[in-house]
Motif scaffolding. Structure first.
Motif: not given
Length: 115
Positions: A48-49, A62-63, A81-85, A65-70
Motif C-alpha cells: 500500500v505504502a 490505487s491509493v 492516514q486513509m481518506n476517501g475510503l 492522493g488518498r492515503f498518506t504515510i508518515s
C-alpha cells in the motif's frame, strides 16, 4: 526479537477516513523502512505504502492522493492516514518493517469500507 503492534482498523462508510498506527518494539538497531501492505480475501498481499529511513515514500497507484504515510523514527512508529475510503480498500492491513535487512510483520488489522 521485534514486535509490530497495529491499531486503528475498523468499519467506515465509503468516503470516510481511518488512521492506522504501528509501533515497533524489541531488538531494534536500525529500521531501513516501514510500511503497510493489505490483503483482501482470495487475493495476494500487496504493497500500500512504504517510507524509508531517509523519508522517501512510495504508494500503490490505487491509493495515491488518498492515503498518506508518515513516521516518527524516535518512536519507531508509522502511521497511515486513509481518506476517501472506497469499498475496494476493504482488506486486512499489515504493518511491515525492514530492520537490518530482516523483514517483520504485524498481526494485521481489518479495515472494512461499506458502500
Amino acid at each position: 526479537q521485534v514486535q509490530l503492534v497495529e491499531s486503528g482498523g475498523g468499519l467506515v462508510q465509503a468516503g470516510g477516513s481511518l488512521r492506522l498506527s504501528c509501533a515497533a518494539s524489541g531488538s531494534i538497531f536500525r529500521i531501513n523502512a516501514m510500511g503497510w501492505y493489505r490483503q483482501a480475501p482470495g487475493k495476494q498481499r500487496d504493497l500500500v505504502a512504504i517510507i524509508t529511513s531517509a523519508g522517501s515514500t512510495h504508494y500503490a497507484d490505487s491509493v495515491k492522493g488518498r492515503f498518506t504515510i508518515s513516521s516518527d523514527s524516535a518512536k519507531n512508529t508509522v502511521w497511515l492516514q486513509m481518506n476517501g475510503l472506497k469499498p475496494e480498500d476493504t482488506a486486512v492491513y499489515y504493518c511491515y518493517s525492514n530492520i537490518l535487512d530482516h523483514e517483520y510483520w504485524g498481526q494485521g488489522t481489518q479495515v472494512t469500507v461499506s458502500s
